[in-house]
Write an enzyme that holds these catalytic residues in place. Structure first.
Site, PDB file in Angstrom:
ATOM      1  N   ASN A 161      -4.999  15.937   0.539  1.00 36.03           N
ATOM      2  CA  ASN A 161      -4.407  16.112   1.976  1.00 36.03           C
ATOM      3  C   ASN A 161      -4.753  17.313   2.658  1.00 36.03           C
ATOM      4  OD1 ASN A 161      -1.970  14.073   1.997  1.00 36.03           O
ATOM      5  ND2 ASN A 161      -2.178  14.675  -0.151  1.00 36.03           N
ATOM      6  N   LYS A 206       0.935  -1.282   0.102  1.00 35.68           N
ATOM      7  CA  LYS A 206       0.101   0.047  -0.009  1.00 35.68           C
ATOM      8  C   LYS A 206       0.982   1.146  -0.059  1.00 35.68           C
ATOM      9  CE  LYS A 206      -0.981   2.632   2.874  1.00 35.68           C
ATOM     10  NZ  LYS A 206      -0.623   3.741   3.370  1.00 35.68           N
ATOM     11  N   THR A 263       9.242   3.677   2.817  1.00 30.97           N
ATOM     12  CA  THR A 263       8.209   4.495   1.760  1.00 30.97           C
ATOM     13  C   THR A 263       6.711   3.988   1.472  1.00 30.97           C
ATOM     14  OG1 THR A 263       8.703   3.594  -0.357  1.00 30.97           O
ATOM     15  CG2 THR A 263      10.076   5.198   0.179  1.00 30.97           C
ATOM     16  N   GLU A 305      -1.186  10.078  -4.896  1.00 30.55           N
ATOM     17  CA  GLU A 305      -2.522  11.107  -4.472  1.00 30.55           C
ATOM     18  C   GLU A 305      -2.669  11.947  -5.533  1.00 30.55           C
ATOM     19  OE1 GLU A 305      -2.601  10.412   0.326  1.00 30.55           O
ATOM     20  OE2 GLU A 305      -1.743  12.090  -0.462  1.00 30.55           O
TER      21      GLU A 305
END
Length: 409
Positions: A404, A185, A196, A282
């Site tokens: 975010n 993930k 990471t 993202e």
């Protein structure tokens, strides 16, 4: 690259290697109904290795996992939750991580130190342990060796990821078919500095523990440590590898005649997962690959490639399909590595935009069309040595900020 000695298994997953089961469920840590608790179980104690984040603030599960692996160099189970990182949670967070380890060990009937723990999600909030404990009691019945179990596990480890990330390959070792698989993930808070993300590898190879740890570290340097999404390194990053030994091959060590084939297959799994994380960054709309050649060393090439792939200006230009090579060469020049400012060549795919550090005419419309694609490759030839490296990342989009800005809500 030479002859490829491994094959990719269709619909491959972490349950393909002999001896592994997996599963997942929703226990209530996420606001949605997506799975948020998962586990992998090996039917025998597996040779284990791991690498961890370099962030100074390391989440409680990492301490527990380090301790487990340090005891015998073996694991039999991994338990993972998403929706809560259990990071920066003090002594209570540590107690909760140990409680997760103890409760799943009891449910599975394995020693505590054969269990690794991993968490991902929001930092600074205590786990809702009543929900976790209730989920743990249900997990053993959800574990299976079929595709459904692997699917439930892959879904349980995701946070802002849009897609699951998994792969399995097969390779011949001493006449035996050996499998290597992985699930990962990662979508945001991704930057080179192991690990990471969260990733879990399973293999049925018989392999020496020190050889597995060394292979994991070396492979990480050229795969997972060569991706970036946003320049942030998580508090929870962890990559765990488990080897059941049930393929019954001769013990793999670096001097084994099939070591190179196994190592290449192992690297392919890691590289596939690393690229999948970068592509699923993202808000990302495209995968960006940076190839650096002609550096004074491989280490220098890696530093330059990571600087280019991590540049917000380069990432923004790729998103806007703007062939602004000036941003690329500026990133090369600030990487802190030896570069001859008179000998750099740059290509965008097959489109040459710079030769010997001088601009050359190119078709802007062709460049625009190329940069609109879902994969963009930037080639930087330094012509200053033999060092080479490849890094992966993604474009920087409006959606990255949107995601975010409201991560907790």
């Amino acid at each position: 690259m030479g002859v490829q000695h491994f094959t990719v298994v269709e619909h491959g997953s972490v349950t393909i290697p002999k001896g592994f089961r997996a599963g997942g469920l929703h226990c209530g840590l996420k606001k949605t109904e997506r799975n948020d608790l998962g586990a992998i179980l090996c039917e025998v104690p597996a040779t284990a290795a791991a690498v961890y984040t370099t962030n100074v603030f390391q989440a409680a599960p990492l301490k527990v996992t380090r301790e487990s692996i340090a005891t015998e160099g073996k694991l039999q189970a991994v338990i993972v939750n998403s929706g809560n990182a259990n990071a920066c949670t003090g002594q209570q967070g540590e107690r909760d991580a140990y409680q997760m380890r103890n409760e799943i060990a009891e449910q599975l009937g394995v020693p505590n130190h054969y269990v690794a723990v991993a968490s991902t999600g929001v930092i600074g909030e205590l786990l809702k342990m009543d929900r976790v404990s209730a989920g743990i009691t249900q997990l053993p019945a959800r574990l299976s060796s079929d595709a459904a179990g692997a699917e439930d596990f892959s879904q349980a480890i995701l946070t802002t990821d849009l897609v699951k990330k998994e792969i399995c390959v097969a390779v011949q070792v001493g006449g035996q078919t050996v499998h290597i698989a992985g699930a990962a993930k990662g979508s945001g808070m991704i930057h080179p500095n192991m690990a990471t993300m969260l990733a879990f590898m399973t293999t049925d190879a018989v392999i020496d523990q020190s050889a597995l740890q060394q292979l994991l570290g070396q492979t990480t340097d050229v795969t997972f440590n060569m991706i970036t999404v946003d320049g942030d390194t998580s508090t929870n990053d962890m990559l765990v590898a488990m080897a059941s030994g049930l393929a019954d091959n001769e013990t793999l060590q670096s001097n084994h005649p099939n070591w190179d084939a196994y190592a290449a297959a192992f690297r392919h799994v890691c590289e596939h997962l690393a690229q999948a994380i970068a592509r699923d960054g993202e808000g990302a709309t495209k995968l960006v690959e940076v190839n650096v050649s002609g550096a004074v060393s491989d280490e220098s090439a890696r530093a330059i490639a990571k600087t280019v792939i991590g540049s917000s200006l380069v990432k923004s230009a790729v998103f806007g399909a703007d062939a602004n090579w000036g941003r690329i060469i500026a990133a090369v020049g600030r990487a802190g590595e030896p570069v001859n400012p008179e000998t750099v060549d740059i290509r965008l795919g097959d489109i040459t935009v710079l030769t010997q550090s001088r601009p050359v005419p190119f078709d802007e419309d062709n460049a625009l069309e190329y940069l609109k694609g879902n994969t963009v490759t930037i080639h930087v030839a330094l012509n200053n040595g033999e060092g080479v490296a490849t890094a992966w990342g993604c474009d920087l989009t409006y959606d990255y900020v949107r995601i975010n800005a409201a991560y907790r809500t």
